[in-house]
Scaffold this active site. Structure first.
Site, short mmCIF file in Angstrom:
data_model
loop_
_atom_site.label_atom_id
_atom_site.label_comp_id
_atom_site.label_asym_id
_atom_site.label_seq_id
_atom_site.Cartn_x
_atom_site.Cartn_y
_atom_site.Cartn_z
N CYS A 14 -0.97 2.82 -13.03
CA CYS A 14 -1.47 3.37 -11.76
C CYS A 14 -0.65 4.58 -11.32
CB CYS A 14 -1.43 2.30 -10.68
SG CYS A 14 -2.68 1.01 -10.87
N SER A 68 0.87 -1.18 0.00
CA SER A 68 0.00 0.00 0.00
C SER A 68 0.90 1.23 0.00
CB SER A 68 -0.93 0.00 1.22
OG SER A 68 -0.18 0.04 2.42
N CYS A 74 -5.12 -7.83 6.33
CA CYS A 74 -3.82 -7.56 6.93
C CYS A 74 -2.64 -7.83 6.01
CB CYS A 74 -3.66 -8.38 8.21
SG CYS A 74 -3.61 -10.18 7.93
N ASP A 102 -6.94 -6.02 12.37
CA ASP A 102 -6.42 -5.55 11.08
C ASP A 102 -7.17 -6.30 9.98
OD1 ASP A 102 -5.01 -4.76 8.87
OD2 ASP A 102 -3.04 -5.26 9.66
N GLU A 147 -1.56 -17.74 1.02
CA GLU A 147 -0.14 -17.44 0.99
C GLU A 147 0.20 -16.33 1.98
OE1 GLU A 147 2.62 -18.78 -1.02
OE2 GLU A 147 1.11 -20.34 -0.80
N GLN A 148 -0.63 -15.29 2.05
CA GLN A 148 -0.40 -14.22 3.01
C GLN A 148 -0.53 -14.73 4.44
OE1 GLN A 148 -3.16 -11.09 1.88
NE2 GLN A 148 -1.62 -10.09 0.62
#
Length: 398
Positions: free
Chosen positions: A349, A133, A171, A168, A196-197
């Site tokens: 982006c 982010s 997260c 969170d 995976e996260q």
């Protein structure tokens, strides 16, 4: 024998005129000019809009030295609004309007398609804390330091204290959860829809009062002192904004604080960009500040809003540089089409944020209202005077 120049097709003439209004030429010499390798590009743009534009780049039909600047100019000229409505756009609008694209079942698709690409891949692109982010660049050009400053800014806005419980939502790989636990002494539960996260975050959080769950936000039943959401609202969808904020309200204890960081569009919409939805973030939707505010009416008190959009371009450029530098490690696994797709995503982006077509807001909400000083540093800590906090704010902003 005299050879006459090849005739320009109607599609080519139309697209050339369209891009000329944004000062973008075809086969020009400036970095943001487009070099066409396949004439099918022109029909692809007219037939598919942004979807055809992105897909034709992935196929190698055109190139541009400065993709970010070209996209910036196209967005400022609002070229996407001047391409005739086509089947892809109509279908995207109809499906978003008629269907809930972010149900519990559909929501997990983005985890499998995007976030589960590979932890080693994201390790090479992101900073060591794996923050996916916007960073907060102030007194540094270093991505890792800017991400630490962003996390600390969020923790101060939350008013975290030792022993507090923090949820969170979305997260990621658990970087913010670990930061809040290590530096502020909080007990943290982080939820993600990416296996995976979850696996990565759980491994790095061993020994800390941090739990990383594979869980949808709609399944949370506990209550917390604080709630944070970074880069999650973009996956919630307009049909669920109110449900999302109601869930936050239910999980917050009275007097609790919710910090929500989200990309935001300058206008409210109910359908996503077709190329982004197909290739990058399935079923995603960028909210507007109006949609966020409306979703919290009679639930939460808006204490503060800060726009960090100017920092997202720099963040994206840093990610793209890391991605390009480490691509040799992944070229055989993902292939050339993926390489072009990912660069188009990151640099496109970056151009959108440079054009200010996209913003990055940090919203601070409370449950019932708090004594909050909107100083861009956070709320007043116990025993701290507004004068002391304003002095700190001035030092950080200098």
């Amino acid at each position: 024998m005299h050879l006459s120049p090849p005739r320009t097709s109607l599609a080519q003439a139309t697209v050339q005129d369209l891009f000329a209004s944004a000062d973008i030429r075809f086969d020009g010499r400036r970095p943001w000019d487009i070099r066409v390798h396949d004439a099918r590009f022109f029909r692809a743009v007219l037939a598919g809009g942004t979807l055809g534009f992105g897909e034709s780049y992935m196929d190698g039909w055109w190139d541009c030295e400065a993709l970010d600047e070209m996209c910036c100019r196209a967005i400022r000229a609002r070229l996407e609004e001047r391409v005739p409505v086509n089947l892809h756009t109509a279908l995207a609008f109809a499906s978003s309007f008629l269907l809930n694209l972010q149900t519990r079942r559909r929501a997990r698709l983005v985890g499998r398609r995007h976030y589960d690409v590979g932890n080693d891949f994201f390790e090479c692109m992101l900073d060591p804390s794996m923050q996916y982010s916007c960073a907060w660049f102030r007194d540094t050009n270093d991505l890792a330091q800017a991400q630490r400053e962003k996390m600390d800014l969020i923790c101060r806005k939350l008013g975290l204290e030792k022993g507090m419980s923090l949820l969170d939502i979305g997260c990621g790989w658990g970087g913010l959860a670990r930061h809040a636990s290590e530096h502020y002494g909080c007990r943290v539960i982080g939820i993600t829809i990416s296996e995976e996260q979850r696996r990565y975050g759980a491994e790095l959080s061993r020994g800390l009062p941090v739990e990383i769950r594979l869980q949808d936000y709609r399944e949370i039943s506990e209550q917390f002192d604080r709630v944070v959401s970074v880069g999650m609202l973009e996956h919630v969808g307009p049909k669920n904004y109110r449900k999302y904020m109601r869930k936050v309200f239910e999980t917050l204890r009275p007097g609790g604080v919710f910090v929500c960081q989200s990309i935001a569009a300058n206008f409210s919409s109910h359908y996503p960009d077709p190329w982004v939805a197909r290739y990058i973030f399935p079923n995603s939707m960028i909210p507007s500040a109006t949609q966020v505010s409306k979703a919290t009416e009679k639930l939460l008190v808006l204490e503060d809003v800060q726009n960090l959009g100017g920092d997202y371009e720099k963040t994206l450029k840093a990610w793209e540089s890391n991605f390009r530098r480490s691509w040799h490690r992944f070229a055989s696994r993902y292939g050339e089409t993926f390489y072009r797709m990912w660069r188009f995503y990151l640099l496109g982006c970056a151009g959108a944020f440079r054009a200010r077509g996209l913003q990055l807001f940090q919203f601070v909400f409370s449950k019932g209202g708090i004594r909050y000083l909107p100083s861009r540093i956070g709320w007043l800590l116990p025993g701290e005077s507004p004068h002391e906090r304003s002095q700190l704010s001035a030092r950080v902003s200098a």
